[in-house]
Design an enzyme around this catalytic site. Sequence first.
Site, PDB file in Angstrom:
ATOM      1  N   ARG A 125     -15.237  70.032 -93.342  1.00 29.62           N
ATOM      2  CA  ARG A 125     -13.663  69.928 -92.822  1.00 29.62           C
ATOM      3  C   ARG A 125     -13.709  68.809 -91.968  1.00 29.62           C
ATOM      4  O   ARG A 125     -14.417  68.435 -90.963  1.00 29.62           O
ATOM      5  CB  ARG A 125     -13.535  70.968 -91.941  1.00 29.62           C
ATOM      6  CG  ARG A 125     -12.224  71.250 -91.763  1.00 29.62           C
ATOM      7  CD  ARG A 125     -11.501  72.403 -90.598  1.00 29.62           C
ATOM      8  NE  ARG A 125     -12.241  71.994 -89.584  1.00 29.62           N
ATOM      9  CZ  ARG A 125     -12.819  72.640 -88.302  1.00 29.62           C
ATOM     10  NH1 ARG A 125     -13.159  74.197 -88.736  1.00 29.62           N
ATOM     11  NH2 ARG A 125     -13.074  72.174 -87.386  1.00 29.62           N
ATOM     12  N   GLU A 144     -13.516  63.902 -86.428  1.00 30.96           N
ATOM     13  CA  GLU A 144     -15.096  64.030 -86.868  1.00 30.96           C
ATOM     14  C   GLU A 144     -14.829  64.808 -88.088  1.00 30.96           C
ATOM     15  O   GLU A 144     -13.782  65.406 -88.658  1.00 30.96           O
ATOM     16  CB  GLU A 144     -15.737  64.841 -85.954  1.00 30.96           C
ATOM     17  CG  GLU A 144     -15.086  66.300 -85.850  1.00 30.96           C
ATOM     18  CD  GLU A 144     -16.394  67.350 -85.373  1.00 30.96           C
ATOM     19  OE1 GLU A 144     -17.590  67.001 -85.283  1.00 30.96           O
ATOM     20  OE2 GLU A 144     -16.137  68.438 -85.052  1.00 30.96           O
ATOM     21  N   ASN A 146     -17.035  67.891 -90.221  1.00 30.88           N
ATOM     22  CA  ASN A 146     -17.905  68.784 -89.830  1.00 30.88           C
ATOM     23  C   ASN A 146     -18.487  69.147 -91.182  1.00 30.88           C
ATOM     24  O   ASN A 146     -18.105  69.777 -92.071  1.00 30.88           O
ATOM     25  CB  ASN A 146     -17.124  69.995 -89.261  1.00 30.88           C
ATOM     26  CG  ASN A 146     -16.382  69.880 -88.103  1.00 30.88           C
ATOM     27  OD1 ASN A 146     -17.110  69.795 -87.009  1.00 30.88           O
ATOM     28  ND2 ASN A 146     -15.070  69.473 -88.273  1.00 30.88           N
ATOM     29  N   SER A 151     -15.504  76.252 -89.758  1.00 31.51           N
ATOM     30  CA  SER A 151     -15.110  77.605 -89.732  1.00 31.51           C
ATOM     31  C   SER A 151     -13.493  77.848 -89.883  1.00 31.51           C
ATOM     32  O   SER A 151     -12.956  76.665 -89.968  1.00 31.51           O
ATOM     33  CB  SER A 151     -15.496  78.470 -88.487  1.00 31.51           C
ATOM     34  OG  SER A 151     -15.122  77.767 -87.275  1.00 31.51           O
ATOM     35  N   LYS A 305     -22.570  62.589 -85.048  1.00 28.64           N
ATOM     36  CA  LYS A 305     -21.533  61.635 -84.505  1.00 28.64           C
ATOM     37  C   LYS A 305     -22.172  60.130 -84.476  1.00 28.64           C
ATOM     38  O   LYS A 305     -21.316  59.061 -84.792  1.00 28.64           O
ATOM     39  CB  LYS A 305     -21.070  61.769 -82.993  1.00 28.64           C
ATOM     40  CG  LYS A 305     -20.879  63.352 -82.566  1.00 28.64           C
ATOM     41  CD  LYS A 305     -19.627  63.808 -83.082  1.00 28.64           C
ATOM     42  CE  LYS A 305     -19.128  65.139 -82.380  1.00 28.64           C
ATOM     43  NZ  LYS A 305     -19.418  66.336 -83.066  1.00 28.64           N
ATOM     44  N   LYS A 364     -19.500  60.720 -76.655  1.00 31.45           N
ATOM     45  CA  LYS A 364     -19.773  61.884 -77.418  1.00 31.45           C
ATOM     46  C   LYS A 364     -21.329  61.925 -77.650  1.00 31.45           C
ATOM     47  O   LYS A 364     -21.970  61.116 -77.993  1.00 31.45           O
ATOM     48  CB  LYS A 364     -19.196  61.830 -79.016  1.00 31.45           C
ATOM     49  CG  LYS A 364     -17.692  62.137 -78.752  1.00 31.45           C
ATOM     50  CD  LYS A 364     -17.268  62.262 -80.253  1.00 31.45           C
ATOM     51  CE  LYS A 364     -15.701  62.564 -80.118  1.00 31.45           C
ATOM     52  NZ  LYS A 364     -15.183  62.882 -81.274  1.00 31.45           N
ATOM     53  N   GLU A 368     -22.386  69.849 -81.595  1.00 27.91           N
ATOM     54  CA  GLU A 368     -21.236  70.448 -82.282  1.00 27.91           C
ATOM     55  C   GLU A 368     -20.976  71.498 -81.752  1.00 27.91           C
ATOM     56  O   GLU A 368     -21.498  72.217 -80.993  1.00 27.91           O
ATOM     57  CB  GLU A 368     -21.540  70.769 -83.702  1.00 27.91           C
ATOM     58  CG  GLU A 368     -22.062  69.678 -84.737  1.00 27.91           C
ATOM     59  CD  GLU A 368     -21.266  68.615 -84.995  1.00 27.91           C
ATOM     60  OE1 GLU A 368     -19.931  69.051 -85.222  1.00 27.91           O
ATOM     61  OE2 GLU A 368     -21.463  67.268 -85.292  1.00 27.91           O
ATOM     62  N   GLY A 369     -19.539  71.922 -82.125  1.00 26.94           N
ATOM     63  CA  GLY A 369     -19.109  73.353 -81.416  1.00 26.94           C
ATOM     64  C   GLY A 369     -18.200  73.318 -80.208  1.00 26.94           C
ATOM     65  O   GLY A 369     -17.958  74.274 -79.674  1.00 26.94           O
ATOM     66  N   ARG A 450      -4.842  73.425 -85.668  1.00 28.52           N
ATOM     67  CA  ARG A 450      -5.584  74.309 -84.358  1.00 28.52           C
ATOM     68  C   ARG A 450      -4.590  73.578 -83.287  1.00 28.52           C
ATOM     69  O   ARG A 450      -4.594  72.288 -83.303  1.00 28.52           O
ATOM     70  CB  ARG A 450      -6.883  73.886 -84.101  1.00 28.52           C
ATOM     71  CG  ARG A 450      -7.921  74.720 -84.977  1.00 28.52           C
ATOM     72  CD  ARG A 450      -9.326  74.329 -84.988  1.00 28.52           C
ATOM     73  NE  ARG A 450      -9.546  72.998 -85.146  1.00 28.52           N
ATOM     74  CZ  ARG A 450     -10.680  72.295 -84.597  1.00 28.52           C
ATOM     75  NH1 ARG A 450     -11.621  72.989 -83.940  1.00 28.52           N
ATOM     76  NH2 ARG A 450     -10.863  70.892 -85.145  1.00 28.52           N
TER      77      ARG A 450
HETATM   78  P1  ADP Z   1     -17.137  69.157 -81.808  1.00 29.44           P
HETATM   79  O1  ADP Z   1     -18.267  68.829 -82.695  1.00 29.44           O
HETATM   80  O2  ADP Z   1     -17.763  69.624 -80.440  1.00 29.44           O
HETATM   81  O3  ADP Z   1     -16.146  69.793 -82.279  1.00 29.44           O
HETATM   82  P2  ADP Z   1     -15.314  66.808 -81.653  1.00 29.44           P
HETATM   83  O4  ADP Z   1     -15.604  65.475 -81.841  1.00 29.44           O
HETATM   84  O5  ADP Z   1     -14.767  67.417 -82.620  1.00 29.44           O
HETATM   85  O6  ADP Z   1     -16.729  67.630 -81.337  1.00 29.44           O
HETATM   86  O7  ADP Z   1     -14.733  67.121 -80.322  1.00 29.44           O
HETATM   87  C1  ADP Z   1     -14.202  68.277 -79.806  1.00 29.44           C
HETATM   88  C2  ADP Z   1     -12.707  68.240 -79.375  1.00 29.44           C
HETATM   89  O8  ADP Z   1     -12.459  67.162 -78.428  1.00 29.44           O
HETATM   90  C3  ADP Z   1     -11.873  68.013 -80.231  1.00 29.44           C
HETATM   91  O9  ADP Z   1     -11.439  69.173 -81.065  1.00 29.44           O
HETATM   92  C4  ADP Z   1     -10.701  67.331 -79.788  1.00 29.44           C
HETATM   93  O10 ADP Z   1      -9.918  68.252 -79.101  1.00 29.44           O
HETATM   94  C5  ADP Z   1     -11.230  66.585 -78.566  1.00 29.44           C
HETATM   95  N1  ADP Z   1     -11.645  65.102 -79.132  1.00 29.44           N
HETATM   96  C6  ADP Z   1     -12.600  64.410 -79.797  1.00 29.44           C
HETATM   97  N2  ADP Z   1     -12.706  63.316 -79.999  1.00 29.44           N
HETATM   98  C7  ADP Z   1     -11.465  62.933 -79.308  1.00 29.44           C
HETATM   99  C8  ADP Z   1     -10.705  61.716 -79.374  1.00 29.44           C
HETATM  100  N3  ADP Z   1     -11.144  60.557 -79.898  1.00 29.44           N
HETATM  101  N4  ADP Z   1      -9.685  61.413 -78.882  1.00 29.44           N
HETATM  102  C9  ADP Z   1      -8.866  62.712 -78.150  1.00 29.44           C
HETATM  103  N5  ADP Z   1      -9.343  63.973 -78.257  1.00 29.44           N
HETATM  104  C10 ADP Z   1     -10.650  64.055 -78.726  1.00 29.44           C
HETATM  105 MG    MG Z   2     -14.751  69.364 -83.723  1.00 30.28          MG
END
Ligand code: ADP
Ligand code: MG
Length: 474
Positions: A125, A144, A146, A151, A305, A364, A368-369, A450
Amino acid sequence: MAAAWQDVVRDAAAVREAAAVAVDAALLAGVLMRTGEQPNASDVVNYAPFTLLPSAVPRALFEQAYAVQQDFNLLVDAVSQNKEFLEQTLASTIKVDDFTAQLFRIYKQVLEEGLAQTVFLGINRSDYMFDCGLEGAAALRQIEINTIAASFGGLTSRTADVHRLVLNVLGKSEEASQLLPNNPAKGLALGIAKAWELYGSQRAVVMFLVEEVQRNIFDQRCVENELWNRNIRVVRKRFRDVFEQGSLDASRRLYMDGQEVAVVYYREGYVPQVYDEQNWEARLLLERSRAVKCPDIATQLAGTKKVQQELSRPGTLEKLLPGHPEAITRIRATFAGLYSLDEGEEGDRIAATAIADPDRFVLKPQREGGGNNLYGEELREVLEKIKDSPERTSYILMDKIKPQPALNYLLRAHSPLQVSECISELGIFGVYVRQGRELVLNQAAGHLLRTKAIEHADGGVAAGVAVLDTPFLV
Ligand code: ADP
Ligand code: MG
């Protein structure tokens, strides 16, 4: 974008009535979760959190996200088959990040032994936010991708019906009729079924590798039931069960208590906390087997990442996808600024920039999660502390995306009904199947929207921050 439901969003009586209808509609439609108190029982369930109103999504960006999904499928698949790229990219990370290092050790071990698996199934996703730049027009920016346990493809197959009803209740039947149908569960099941078929044993089952705590079981059941309806048997097992019951025969076919497994669909296995020594052993057994793993360990690594950051380096996509210039253009158009914190001048410079201006970035780690990233002051403090140590290389930096907020109501069991300023994240599900070198299926399988209140920087639905939503294209 923000003004889609301006006339009703402040009408307290209308909102209250619609919310009551919405909650019951969600329960009827099966937008369900088990409760925090009884996470492994289906006797007491509640609705999964969702927005009262669908959120406005620019049609052009929505279409752009769909149009690039097959390209991302190709890319993930290419990365997973490129040992040299994975090795080089993760070399610095695995020196300091134990979890990635352990996954990498299994990856290497399985390659050295020679892969028994010949059919490959990817379910991913790709998540995006709509960055509202200075010029006004919003841009699609990938957050990102996944590649393991992506899910909510099940539950979100049912949210459009709920939102359609809500809009009707609010006197917006014209808009209600415009909500798009969406059924990722069916698309994911199609991929799993194809992989099962190519594995080629009628007796073999599909194994969902599930967590100890299974609050989100209904989301998984949506996919599971699609398989049962195709006369494919499904079993649900934990790593613990694999350790106790799993075995390989001489040709590395996987058996659970004597029952052959064709496909292993991981809905678990992406956080370090689940792995004790026995569970690592179970993971290795699965990876060594001939069964189709979704994802195999290489594809899990392709979703880190660190890989995402390296993909954004000029020239990398050209090396990974030779002969696909148009796909490369589409993919690159979705990238936000991503920066390596590897030791050296490049990393020193960006670390200093982020310390000086932390609100421009997200820090980051390889996790994940949800709930792992660092923002603002915390980002500054952590980066200050690790900027001269190798630990720095276990993180990447990313430009912070700043979407335009809109008003909505986040409906959560036992929470008051109140208006929130919200931002949304769009996910597109991708499914592909490869047999040997030939890609036999490559599709976009549906979407997930979401939405969360702006005061939360991080976090998804499972983390209790975001809620399920439906895009209303504008
Ligand atoms: P995870 O693997 O924990 O889901 P993500 O990279 O998806 O990691 O980051 C988790 C959440 O953080 C995202 O769903 C988003 O709400 C916020 N986020 C992540 N990267 C960014 C970004 N570059 N700018 C703004 N919000 C972000
Ligand atoms: Mg995410």
